[in-house]
Scaffold this motif. Structure first.
Motif, PDB file in Angstrom:
ATOM      1  N   ALA A 451       0.823  -1.207   0.000  1.00  0.00           N
ATOM      2  CA  ALA A 451       0.000   0.000   0.000  1.00  0.00           C
ATOM      3  C   ALA A 451       0.860   1.262   0.000  1.00  0.00           C
ATOM      4  CB  ALA A 451      -0.931   0.008   1.214  1.00  0.00           C
ATOM      5  N   LEU A 452       2.097   1.129   0.476  1.00  0.00           N
ATOM      6  CA  LEU A 452       3.049   2.256   0.485  1.00  0.00           C
ATOM      7  C   LEU A 452       3.908   2.259  -0.778  1.00  0.00           C
ATOM      8  CD1 LEU A 452       4.249   1.968   4.204  1.00  0.00           C
ATOM      9  CD2 LEU A 452       2.699   3.702   3.262  1.00  0.00           C
ATOM     10  N   ASN A 453       3.516   1.436  -1.763  1.00  0.00           N
ATOM     11  CA  ASN A 453       4.267   1.310  -3.020  1.00  0.00           C
ATOM     12  C   ASN A 453       5.672   0.749  -2.801  1.00  0.00           C
ATOM     13  OD1 ASN A 453       2.244   2.267  -4.802  1.00  0.00           O
ATOM     14  ND2 ASN A 453       2.722   4.370  -4.204  1.00  0.00           N
ATOM     15  N   ILE A 454       5.779  -0.149  -1.806  1.00  0.00           N
ATOM     16  CA  ILE A 454       7.055  -0.793  -1.506  1.00  0.00           C
ATOM     17  C   ILE A 454       6.956  -2.273  -1.852  1.00  0.00           C
ATOM     18  CG2 ILE A 454       8.718  -1.371   0.303  1.00  0.00           C
ATOM     19  CD1 ILE A 454       8.629   1.586  -0.398  1.00  0.00           C
ATOM     20  N   VAL A 455       7.962  -2.765  -2.565  1.00  0.00           N
ATOM     21  CA  VAL A 455       8.009  -4.173  -2.946  1.00  0.00           C
ATOM     22  C   VAL A 455       9.183  -4.830  -2.240  1.00  0.00           C
ATOM     23  CG1 VAL A 455       8.337  -5.795  -4.839  1.00  0.00           C
ATOM     24  CG2 VAL A 455       6.978  -3.730  -5.198  1.00  0.00           C
ATOM     25  N   ILE A 456       8.923  -6.005  -1.648  1.00  0.00           N
ATOM     26  CA  ILE A 456       9.989  -6.789  -1.009  1.00  0.00           C
ATOM     27  C   ILE A 456      10.373  -7.926  -1.944  1.00  0.00           C
ATOM     28  CG2 ILE A 456      10.653  -8.203   0.957  1.00  0.00           C
ATOM     29  CD1 ILE A 456      10.202  -5.359   1.734  1.00  0.00           C
ATOM     30  N   GLU A 457      11.669  -8.020  -2.223  1.00  0.00           N
ATOM     31  CA  GLU A 457      12.171  -9.130  -3.028  1.00  0.00           C
ATOM     32  C   GLU A 457      13.043 -10.012  -2.146  1.00  0.00           C
ATOM     33  OE1 GLU A 457      14.276  -7.628  -6.376  1.00  0.00           O
ATOM     34  OE2 GLU A 457      12.483  -6.885  -7.397  1.00  0.00           O
ATOM     35  N   ASP A 458      12.733 -11.303  -2.115  1.00  0.00           N
ATOM     36  CA  ASP A 458      13.537 -12.261  -1.354  1.00  0.00           C
ATOM     37  C   ASP A 458      14.514 -12.930  -2.316  1.00  0.00           C
ATOM     38  OD1 ASP A 458      12.168 -11.996   1.248  1.00  0.00           O
ATOM     39  OD2 ASP A 458      10.445 -12.718   0.093  1.00  0.00           O
ATOM     40  N   THR A 459      15.791 -12.571  -2.209  1.00  0.00           N
ATOM     41  CA  THR A 459      16.801 -13.092  -3.115  1.00  0.00           C
ATOM     42  C   THR A 459      17.749 -14.009  -2.354  1.00  0.00           C
ATOM     43  OG1 THR A 459      18.527 -11.416  -2.750  1.00  0.00           O
ATOM     44  CG2 THR A 459      16.707 -10.820  -4.218  1.00  0.00           C
ATOM     45  N   PRO A 460      18.525 -14.831  -3.063  1.00  0.00           N
ATOM     46  CA  PRO A 460      19.509 -15.686  -2.384  1.00  0.00           C
ATOM     47  C   PRO A 460      20.516 -14.875  -1.590  1.00  0.00           C
ATOM     48  CG  PRO A 460      19.180 -16.411  -4.654  1.00  0.00           C
ATOM     49  CD  PRO A 460      18.453 -15.106  -4.506  1.00  0.00           C
ATOM     50  N   GLU A 461      20.733 -13.610  -2.002  1.00  0.00           N
ATOM     51  CA  GLU A 461      21.697 -12.770  -1.289  1.00  0.00           C
ATOM     52  C   GLU A 461      21.072 -12.006  -0.131  1.00  0.00           C
ATOM     53  OE1 GLU A 461      21.317 -12.635  -4.630  1.00  0.00           O
ATOM     54  OE2 GLU A 461      23.025 -13.932  -5.072  1.00  0.00           O
ATOM     55  N   GLY A 462      19.768 -12.112   0.015  1.00  0.00           N
ATOM     56  CA  GLY A 462      19.107 -11.423   1.108  1.00  0.00           C
ATOM     57  C   GLY A 462      17.890 -10.634   0.648  1.00  0.00           C
ATOM     58  N   MET A 463      17.272  -9.947   1.587  1.00  0.00           N
ATOM     59  CA  MET A 463      16.065  -9.181   1.323  1.00  0.00           C
ATOM     60  C   MET A 463      16.392  -7.889   0.569  1.00  0.00           C
ATOM     61  SD  MET A 463      13.399  -7.720   4.180  1.00  0.00           S
ATOM     62  CE  MET A 463      14.724  -6.823   5.020  1.00  0.00           C
ATOM     63  N   ARG A 464      15.571  -7.585  -0.451  1.00  0.00           N
ATOM     64  CA  ARG A 464      15.683  -6.333  -1.189  1.00  0.00           C
ATOM     65  C   ARG A 464      14.421  -5.530  -0.988  1.00  0.00           C
ATOM     66  NH1 ARG A 464      18.217  -5.230  -5.576  1.00  0.00           N
ATOM     67  NH2 ARG A 464      17.802  -3.158  -4.761  1.00  0.00           N
ATOM     68  N   ILE A 465      14.578  -4.244  -0.741  1.00  0.00           N
ATOM     69  CA  ILE A 465      13.422  -3.332  -0.632  1.00  0.00           C
ATOM     70  C   ILE A 465      13.483  -2.370  -1.788  1.00  0.00           C
ATOM     71  CG2 ILE A 465      12.293  -1.581   0.782  1.00  0.00           C
ATOM     72  CD1 ILE A 465      13.516  -2.871   3.206  1.00  0.00           C
ATOM     73  N   LYS A 466      12.383  -2.289  -2.552  1.00  0.00           N
ATOM     74  CA  LYS A 466      12.352  -1.393  -3.711  1.00  0.00           C
ATOM     75  C   LYS A 466      11.017  -0.675  -3.752  1.00  0.00           C
ATOM     76  CE  LYS A 466      13.992  -3.027  -7.608  1.00  0.00           C
ATOM     77  NZ  LYS A 466      14.232  -3.909  -8.766  1.00  0.00           N
ATOM     78  N   ARG A 467      11.064   0.530  -4.282  1.00  0.00           N
ATOM     79  CA  ARG A 467       9.827   1.272  -4.498  1.00  0.00           C
ATOM     80  C   ARG A 467       9.287   0.951  -5.887  1.00  0.00           C
ATOM     81  NH1 ARG A 467       9.297   4.975  -0.415  1.00  0.00           N
ATOM     82  NH2 ARG A 467      11.227   5.495   0.678  1.00  0.00           N
ATOM     83  N   LYS A 468       7.951   0.949  -5.992  1.00  0.00           N
ATOM     84  CA  LYS A 468       7.348   0.645  -7.296  1.00  0.00           C
ATOM     85  C   LYS A 468       7.655   1.762  -8.281  1.00  0.00           C
ATOM     86  CE  LYS A 468       3.392  -2.007  -5.543  1.00  0.00           C
ATOM     87  NZ  LYS A 468       1.932  -2.057  -5.458  1.00  0.00           N
TER      88      LYS A 468
END
Length: 468
Positions: A451-468
C-alpha cells in the motif's frame, strides 16, 4: 556542438569567444509571486545545458538576474500592506528554494536590479550621448529608428513602424516601437536620482547593463523563454549594440512554451499552477525529468499522465542503480572477465550516443533515450556472478550521465531501506515472521508495504526493498 541560434534561424557550430570559457546570460524571474510551472522550464533546461558545457570542460560564467523593481511587485506590496523590498526579498528566497528543489546550480552571479542602478544610468547616458536615446518630461526613450538592425532577432518587419510615425496615444514617442529606458517616479513608488530626475529603470535596460557589467560587451550565449524574443531580447540587442558598436550575443537560445493539458496556461482557464504546487503533488525531481524529456525548442504539454510517466521513468533508472549497488555489495570476485571487458566496450556506445544527442542542439529527449537503453543493457547483463569491477563501471557510467543532466542519485544508489526507518522496521518484522513461518503476519506486513508502493524481493543474497 551545434546550437540553433534564434538570431540566424539555423544550427551553428558553437565556438566560444575565448577557448575553454563560456559567458552565458539567462533572463531570470520578476519576483512578485511563486514561480509557475512554465517558469521552471528555462531554469531546468539552461541549468542542464550549463552542466553539459562544464562536463565538456568549459569554465562557465553563468549570470541569472532577479527583476526586483516592477509594477507587479509594487502592486503586490500594496496588496500585502508591505513594501517593494520586503516582497522582492521574500520571493527571491522562494525562487531560490524552488531552484534548489530542481537541483539547479546557483548562478555565478545573481544580480538584482535595485543593486545595479548606477550601471543602468551609465548605459542610458551613453545611449543618449550617442544619439540613440531622447528624454521627454523625465522619461527616456530608445529611438529604434536610429538602430538599423532593429527587428533582426524576432524577424518582425518594423519598417512601417519606425518611419517617423507619431503615436496618437503616446505623443511623447517619436516612433511607435520606441521603448522606455527610464521612467519618472510616481507618488508612493520607489525611485532613484538620475540626470533626468527621480525615477526607475525600464524593464529592458536592466539586462543589458548587468550583462555588460558581469560578462562584457560581447557574450557567448543569451538565453530565456521564447516569450522574451520580442520585445525584451530584441530591445536588449538594440540598446547594447547601439552603445558598444559590437555584437551583443553570438548565440541566442530560447525554450518553447509549456501548455497545460494541450491548452495555454492561464488563470482565467483555471489551469495555472505554481511549481511549488506541482512539486508537492509529484516531486521537484520528477518535474526536472519531465522538462528534459522533450526537446527544449519544442512545446511541451503538462498533464498528470505525463508527470506519472516521468515518475515511472525516474523509478526505472533508480531501481537499476539500486540493483547495481546491491550487486556491488554482494559480488564476490573483483577480477573482470574477458566477456565483461567486451560488454564494457559495448556499453561505451550509450555514452557516445548520449553526447552526440546533446551536441546536436542539446537534444535531452534523445540523450535520455540513450540512458534507458543503457539501463536495459545493465538489467540484462548484470547477474549474481558479475565481478565487482564490472558492475562498478556500469554503475559509475549511468550515474555520470544522469549527473550531467542534473540528477543526484547518490542516495538512490543505496537500498531504500537505509533511507526510511519506518519501512525498514516493517521489512525486518516481515523477514522475522517468515523465519518463524508466521505466514499470516508476513502477508499482512507485505500488504501494508504494498500500500506504500514498496516491494519486497527475497533473493539468495538477502532481502531487497524497492519502491514501485
Amino acid at each position: 556542438m551545434k546550437l540553433y541560434n534564434t538570431l540566424t534561424r539555423k544550427k551553428e557550430e558553437f565556438k566560444p569567444i575565448e577557448d575553454g570559457k563560456v559567458k552565458m546570460y539567462v533572463c531570470g524571474s520578476t519576483v512578485y509571486n511563486l514561480i509557475h510551472i512554465g517558469n521552471a522550464r528555462p531554469v531546468v533546461v539552461f541549468d542542464a545545458f550549463r552542466r553539459y558545457l562544464e562536463y565538456k570542460g568549459y569554465e562557465v560564467t553563468y549570470v541569472n538576474n532577479y527583476t526586483d523593481v516592477d509594477d507587479k511587485i509594487i502592486n503586490r506590496a500594496n496588496e500585502e500592506n508591505s513594501d517593494m523590498k520586503t516582497v522582492a526579498d521574500k520571493y527571491v528566497a522562494e525562487a531560490r528554494k524552488d531552484a534548489d528543489g530542481l537541483n539547479a546550480k546557483p548562478a555565478t552571479v545573481h544580480p538584482r536590479v535595485t543593486e545595479e542602478i548606477n550601471p543602468i544610468i551609465d548605459l542610458i547616458e551613453d545611449l543618449e550621448a550617442k544619439g540613440f536615446a531622447y528624454e521627454k518630461n523625465g522619461t527616456v526613450y530608445f529611438n529604434t529608428a536610429k538602430f538599423s538592425g532593429y527587428g533582426k532577432l524576432s524577424g518582425k518587419n518594423t519598417d512601417d513602424l519606425i518611419s517617423g510615425q507619431r503615436v496618437a496615444q503616446d505623443n511623447e514617442k517619436i516612433n511607435l516601437t520606441d521603448f522606455v529606458l527610464w521612467k519618472p517616479n510616481k507618488p508612493g513608488e520607489p525611485a532613484w536620482e538620475s540626470p533626468w530626475g527621480e525615477g526607475r529603470p525600464g524593464w529592458h535596460i536592466e539586462c543589458s547593463a548587468m550583462a555588460k557589467k558581469y560578462l562584457g560587451e560581447t557574450i557567448d550565449i543569451h538565453a530565456g523563454g521564447e516569450d522574451l524574443v520580442f520585445p525584451h531580447h530584441e530591445n536588449e540587442i538594440a540598446q547594447s549594440e547601439a552603445a558598444s558598436g559590437k555584437t551583443f550575443a553570438n548565440y541566442w537560445l530560447h525554450n518553447a512554451f509549456l501548455n497545460i493539458d494541450n491548452k495555454k496556461m492561464s488563470k482565467s482557464l483555471g489551469n495555472f499552477f505554481t511549481l511549488r504546487e506541482v512539486a508537492e503533488r509529484f516531486s521537484y525531481e520528477a518535474v526536472r525529468f519531465f522538462m528534459l524529456s522533450g526537446h527544449y525548442r519544442s512545446p511541451i504539454n503538462f498533464s498528470d499522465e505525463l508527470m506519472n510517466s516521468a515518475e515511472s521513468g525516474l523509478r526505472r533508472i533508480k531501481n537499476c542503480l539500486q540493483d547495481l549497488q546491491f550487486a556491488i555489495e554482494k559480488a564476490i570476485g573483483e577480477e573482470i572477465s574477458e566477456a565483461e571487458n567486451k560488454l564494457l566496450e559495448q556499453s561505451k556506445t550509450f555514452k557516445i550516443n548520449f553526447e552526440e544527442s546533446l551536441d546536436d542542439d542539446f537534444n535531452t529527449a534523445d540523450a535520455l533515450a540513450s540512458v534507458f537503453e543503457f539501463v536495459r543493457f545493465a538489467n540484462v547483463n548484470i547477474s549474481n556472478s558479475s565481478s565487482k569491477t564490472f558492475v562498478k563501471e556500469i554503475h559509475a557510467d549511468i550515474s555520470e550521465l544522469m549527473d550531467v543532466l542534473g540528477f543526484d542519485f547518490s542516495n538512490e544508489s543505496k537500498p531504500d531501506e537505509e533511507s526510511d526507518e519506518y519501512i525498514l522496521d516493517l521489512a525486518k518484522k516481515r523477514d522475522e515472521a517468515r523465519k518463524n513461518k508466521d505466514w499470516a503476519v508476513a502477508d499482512k506486513i507485505r500488504d501494508e508495504l504494498n500500500a506504500l508502493n514498496i516491494v519486497i524481493e527475497d533473493t539468495p543474497e538477502g532481502m531487497r526493498i524497492k519502491r514501485k
